[in-house]
Design a protein around this motif. Structure first.
Motif, PDB file in Angstrom:
ATOM      1  N   ALA A  32      52.497  25.227  40.300  1.00 28.82           N
ATOM      2  CA  ALA A  32      53.793  25.899  40.318  1.00 28.82           C
ATOM      3  C   ALA A  32      54.873  24.930  39.859  1.00 28.82           C
ATOM      4  O   ALA A  32      54.724  23.715  40.013  1.00 28.82           O
ATOM      5  CB  ALA A  32      54.124  26.424  41.714  1.00 28.82           C
TER       6      ALA A  32
ATOM      7  N   TYR B 181      54.233  30.101  37.976  1.00 29.34           N
ATOM      8  CA  TYR B 181      53.039  29.909  38.779  1.00 29.34           C
ATOM      9  C   TYR B 181      51.778  30.047  37.932  1.00 29.34           C
ATOM     10  O   TYR B 181      51.737  30.817  36.961  1.00 29.34           O
ATOM     11  CB  TYR B 181      52.977  30.958  39.901  1.00 29.34           C
TER      12      TYR B 181
ATOM     13  N   LYS C 185      49.563  33.231  41.905  1.00 29.45           N
ATOM     14  CA  LYS C 185      50.675  34.197  41.904  1.00 29.45           C
ATOM     15  C   LYS C 185      50.542  35.173  43.057  1.00 29.45           C
ATOM     16  O   LYS C 185      49.441  35.618  43.382  1.00 29.45           O
ATOM     17  CB  LYS C 185      50.687  34.963  40.574  1.00 29.45           C
TER      18      LYS C 185
END
Length: 121
Positions: free
Chosen positions: A49, A59, A64
């Motif tokens: 990230a 991300y 995610k």
């Protein structure tokens, strides 16, 4: 001496949560992009990230909707909230940040020494 210090790693069961922190050891002029990477032994370090100074985030597809990156520039600290952890999230997590120590300093990228996350029942 500028250092990035990670904390918050540990052992958690699948489906559990952890919150990682990455703090700068000294007061500095400005922090730009901040990122979390992770590495499994024998594999390449991968980007998990990223967050810009303005707060824009990105991300990896694998995290995610489960991980959230954030930052608190008043504390020179970045966070990674990890929810619904899976065994494949097991790795050493490293923070990386672009720092400017003083207003006249060049931009330098620093790495933390890593914090281990183990997801296992």
């Amino acid at each position: 001496q500028v250092q990035l210090v990670e904390s918050g790693g540990g052992l958690v069961q699948p489906g559990g949560s952890l919150r990682l922190s990455c703090a700068c050891s000294v007061s500095i002029f400005r922090i730009y992009d901040m990122k979390w990477y992770r590495q499994v032994s024998g594999k390449q370090r991968e980007l998990v990230a990223a967050i810009s100074r303005g707060g824009s985030t990105n991300y990896a597809d694998s995290v995610k909707d489960r991980f959230t990156i954030s930052r608190d520039d008043t504390k020179n600290t970045m966070y990674l909230q990890m929810n619904d952890l899976k065994p494949e999230d097991t790795a050493v997590y490293y923070c990386n940040a672009a720092l400017q120590s003083t207003w006249y300093s060049e931009l330098i990228y620093y790495w933390g020494s890593g914090t281990r996350v183990t997801v296992s029942s």
